[in-house]
Design a protein around this motif. Structure first.
Motif, short mmCIF file in Angstrom:
data_model
loop_
_atom_site.label_atom_id
_atom_site.label_comp_id
_atom_site.label_asym_id
_atom_site.label_seq_id
_atom_site.Cartn_x
_atom_site.Cartn_y
_atom_site.Cartn_z
N ASP A 26 -14.39 -35.65 -16.80
CA ASP A 26 -14.09 -37.13 -16.28
C ASP A 26 -14.22 -38.02 -17.59
O ASP A 26 -13.83 -39.16 -17.39
N LEU A 27 -14.31 -37.57 -18.60
CA LEU A 27 -13.87 -38.12 -19.63
C LEU A 27 -12.51 -38.66 -20.13
O LEU A 27 -12.33 -39.67 -20.36
N ALA A 28 -11.51 -37.81 -19.48
CA ALA A 28 -10.05 -37.97 -19.53
C ALA A 28 -9.60 -36.95 -18.43
O ALA A 28 -8.85 -36.15 -18.85
N PRO A 29 -9.79 -37.47 -17.22
CA PRO A 29 -8.99 -36.63 -16.06
C PRO A 29 -7.69 -37.04 -16.25
O PRO A 29 -7.27 -35.92 -15.62
N THR A 30 -7.25 -37.96 -16.82
CA THR A 30 -5.83 -37.97 -16.97
C THR A 30 -5.59 -38.12 -18.54
O THR A 30 -6.52 -38.55 -19.27
N PRO A 31 -4.49 -37.93 -19.21
CA PRO A 31 -4.25 -38.12 -20.70
C PRO A 31 -4.84 -39.48 -21.02
O PRO A 31 -4.33 -40.53 -20.55
N PRO A 32 -5.47 -39.40 -22.29
CA PRO A 32 -6.07 -40.93 -22.66
C PRO A 32 -4.89 -41.63 -22.96
O PRO A 32 -4.00 -41.10 -23.48
N MET A 33 -5.08 -42.96 -22.83
CA MET A 33 -4.11 -43.95 -23.29
C MET A 33 -4.60 -45.17 -24.19
O MET A 33 -5.97 -45.53 -24.08
N GLN A 207 -12.88 -24.68 -25.65
CA GLN A 207 -14.15 -24.16 -25.72
C GLN A 207 -14.96 -24.66 -26.93
O GLN A 207 -16.34 -24.53 -27.19
N VAL A 208 -14.41 -25.46 -28.13
CA VAL A 208 -15.07 -26.05 -28.96
C VAL A 208 -15.18 -27.72 -28.73
O VAL A 208 -15.54 -28.36 -29.54
N GLY A 209 -15.08 -27.87 -27.34
CA GLY A 209 -15.17 -29.31 -26.80
C GLY A 209 -14.18 -30.34 -26.83
O GLY A 209 -14.16 -31.50 -26.84
N GLY A 210 -12.84 -30.03 -27.35
CA GLY A 210 -12.07 -30.82 -27.55
C GLY A 210 -11.40 -31.46 -26.28
O GLY A 210 -11.05 -30.74 -25.34
N THR A 211 -11.18 -32.55 -26.10
CA THR A 211 -10.72 -33.42 -25.18
C THR A 211 -9.25 -33.41 -25.01
O THR A 211 -8.57 -33.40 -24.19
N LEU A 212 -8.66 -33.35 -26.56
CA LEU A 212 -7.33 -33.38 -26.70
C LEU A 212 -7.24 -32.58 -28.13
O LEU A 212 -8.14 -32.59 -28.82
N TRP A 213 -6.14 -32.41 -28.31
CA TRP A 213 -5.84 -31.38 -29.65
C TRP A 213 -4.40 -31.68 -30.01
O TRP A 213 -3.36 -31.35 -29.24
N ARG A 214 -4.24 -31.90 -31.39
CA ARG A 214 -2.90 -32.13 -32.00
C ARG A 214 -2.28 -30.69 -31.93
O ARG A 214 -2.88 -29.78 -32.24
N THR A 215 -0.95 -30.78 -31.49
CA THR A 215 -0.30 -29.32 -31.32
C THR A 215 0.38 -29.16 -32.55
O THR A 215 1.20 -27.91 -32.64
N THR A 216 0.83 -29.99 -33.42
CA THR A 216 1.86 -29.98 -34.56
C THR A 216 1.34 -30.89 -35.87
O THR A 216 0.32 -31.62 -35.49
N GLY A 217 2.27 -30.78 -36.63
CA GLY A 217 2.11 -31.67 -37.79
C GLY A 217 2.41 -33.19 -37.52
O GLY A 217 2.77 -33.62 -36.20
N ASP A 218 2.64 -34.00 -38.34
CA ASP A 218 2.82 -35.60 -38.27
C ASP A 218 4.13 -35.73 -37.64
O ASP A 218 5.18 -35.43 -37.92
N ILE A 219 3.97 -36.95 -36.45
CA ILE A 219 5.44 -37.33 -36.24
C ILE A 219 5.79 -38.16 -37.35
O ILE A 219 5.06 -38.54 -38.01
N SER A 220 7.21 -38.52 -37.12
CA SER A 220 7.50 -39.81 -38.03
C SER A 220 8.65 -40.49 -37.07
O SER A 220 8.80 -39.97 -36.08
N ASP A 221 9.11 -41.62 -37.61
CA ASP A 221 9.94 -42.47 -36.56
C ASP A 221 11.39 -42.23 -36.76
O ASP A 221 12.07 -43.09 -37.12
N THR A 222 11.57 -40.91 -36.69
CA THR A 222 13.19 -40.62 -36.43
C THR A 222 13.46 -39.62 -35.21
O THR A 222 12.48 -38.67 -34.67
N TYR A 223 14.47 -39.84 -34.69
CA TYR A 223 14.86 -38.76 -33.48
C TYR A 223 14.71 -37.49 -33.74
O TYR A 223 14.22 -36.71 -33.04
N GLY A 224 15.19 -37.04 -35.02
CA GLY A 224 15.04 -35.54 -35.33
C GLY A 224 13.69 -35.10 -35.33
O GLY A 224 13.28 -33.96 -34.93
N ARG A 225 12.71 -35.88 -35.98
CA ARG A 225 11.23 -35.46 -36.24
C ARG A 225 10.69 -35.45 -34.73
O ARG A 225 9.96 -34.59 -34.37
N MET A 226 10.88 -36.63 -34.04
CA MET A 226 10.18 -36.69 -32.66
C MET A 226 10.87 -35.46 -31.91
O MET A 226 9.82 -35.02 -31.13
N THR A 227 11.94 -35.19 -31.61
CA THR A 227 12.35 -34.12 -30.87
C THR A 227 11.90 -32.82 -31.37
O THR A 227 11.88 -32.04 -30.43
N SER A 228 11.87 -32.81 -32.87
CA SER A 228 11.67 -31.30 -33.07
C SER A 228 10.16 -31.06 -32.67
O SER A 228 9.55 -30.01 -32.42
#
Ligand code: GAL
Length: 396
Positions: A26-33, A207-228
């Motif tokens: 119930d800390l994050a029943p839906t994705p945090p915003m 299992q280590v208590g993550g409410t969320l976890w980054r799945t990738t490296g950093d985003i940047s402000d380009t269509y190419g990086r965002m979509t990749s």
């Protein structure tokens, strides 16, 4: 210091995953915003700036649309004194007062540190001071902690002697350690793991208590990086659910590097992915287009659907991709994404998305019902753009 990770490792391998109390769903029943300092302001941050952004979250309608976390990312950390107390830089003279201010606006307070001796920017992090820092964060009123691996990679390398399995175990134990220290504070704190998806974190993050976890490296402000980043999430849907979410990173909407169609692709894809929606722009200077994207309540509702199911790719013809997300009550969100540089006709194959019979469709960017759709329904999708539909049983 040598065996400081032994207890969590034993917990992990001998007693199994179950010995960690997970943070409650119930800390994050839906994705945090929320909103984060990082993508736009990087290290140029201060108490005054964060207060102004919090004010703008309220006045712009962002808070009421669901964005509640005000996350201070890297750049706030100052020095650690002889008693081990971590002090903020002078631009943050009183973190408790800042937390109180954020809370007084009906918002929540997020902060950043990491398991290593140093953050990625070389500032002081929590290695060897995890419990002390967790207690201090709780006393400041922190509601969300982003925990960034950074220099801990060197510890992993050193303590494992280069053995990958050992190195992974040391990393897991470090996250579990901070998780336990957060639990021990008694304050409910969202635990945002940031280790760029290493070791398939989606398989063990909860299992280590993550409410969320980054799945990738950093985003940047380009269509190419965002979509990749975004389209690479295909196949991860089964790992997310209430209380544990895949995080493809902070939003770049409103930062100027993408066209409106590209930004609608970004926001639609993140919604279908049930991704945390953390804005990363300057909220005091939002154009009407930026507002129409970040504040599109129909798209936010797809992300925040109470069923809590992440969507996935249903089918693709080369760069023309169709993604679906199951919604409460048997409805389905369908994103038709055109990744080419020309407008494209895309046909909605209801059978391929597992839909029986006819469907009634609503266009969530044009905010209008488009009536009954069938297997021959074709839409024109702008270049780098999206048509996002919400399907319900025809007649319902
Ligand atoms: C990176 C992280 C970014 C941001 C940055 C701050 O490692 O992926 O999201 O937190 O550190 O220095």
């Amino acid at each position: 210091m040598k065996n400081r990770f032994l207890v969590p490792i034993v917990c992990f391998f001998v007693l199994g995953f179950g010995c960690a109390f997970a943070q409650t769903p119930d800390l994050a029943p839906t994705p945090p915003m929320g909103w984060s300092t990082w993508n736009y302001f990087h290290h140029e941050i201060s108490d005054a700036l964060v207060r102004a952004q919090a004010d703008a979250m309220v006045s712009s309608g962002m808070r009421d649309a669901g964005y509640v976390y005000v996350n201070i990312d890297g750049g706030w950390e100052g020095y650690r004194d002889a008693a081990g107390v971590l002090h903020p830089i002078p631009a943050f003279p009183d973190m408790k007062a800042l937390g109180d201010y954020i809370h007084s606006k009906g918002l929540k307070f997020g902060l950043y540190t990491g398991p290593g001796p140093r953050t990625c920017a070389g500032a002081e992090a929590s290695y060897g001071h995890e419990a002390q820092d967790a207690t201090m964060f709780a006393s400041w009123g922190v509601d969300y902690l982003k925990y960034d691996l950074c220099s801990f990679r060197e510890i992993m390398q050193h303590e494992s002697g280069g053995n990958l399995q050992k190195s992974d175990a040391i990393m897991k134990a470090a996250y579990e350690k901070m998780h336990q220290d957060l639990l021990n504070t008694g304050r409910p704190i969202v635990f945002g793991m940031c280790q760029y998806g290493w070791g398939k974190v989606w398989e063990w993050g909860p299992q280590v208590g993550g409410t969320l976890w980054r799945t990738t490296g950093d985003i940047s402000d380009t269509y190419g990086r965002m979509t990749s980043i975004g389209f690479r999430e295909a196949g991860l849907s089964r790992y997310a659910g209430p209380g544990h979410w895949n995080d493809p990173d902070i939003l770049e909407v409103g930062n100027g590097g993408m066209t409106p169609d590209e930004e609608r692709t970004h926001f639609s894809l993140w919604a279908i992915l049930a991704a945390p929606l953390v804005a990363g722009n300057d909220l005091t200077k939002m154009s009407p287009v930026t507002k129409s994207i970040l504040l599109n309540k129909e798209v936010i509702a797809i992300d925040q659907d109470p069923l809590g199911k992440q969507g996935d790719r249903a089918y693709a013809t080369g760069p023309l991709e169709v993604w679906t997300k199951p919604l409460q009550g048997g409805a389905v969100a369908v994103g038709l994404f055109n990744r080419t540089s020309e407008p494209a006709n895309m046909t909605l194959h209801l059978a391929k998305i597992g839909w029986q019979g006819q469907a009634a469709a609503r266009d969530l960017w044009n905010h209008k019902d488009i009536g009954v759709v069938n297997d021959q329904t074709t839409v024109i999708v702008p270049k780098h753009g999206v048509v996002l539909l919400r399907l319900t049983k025809s007649g319902s």
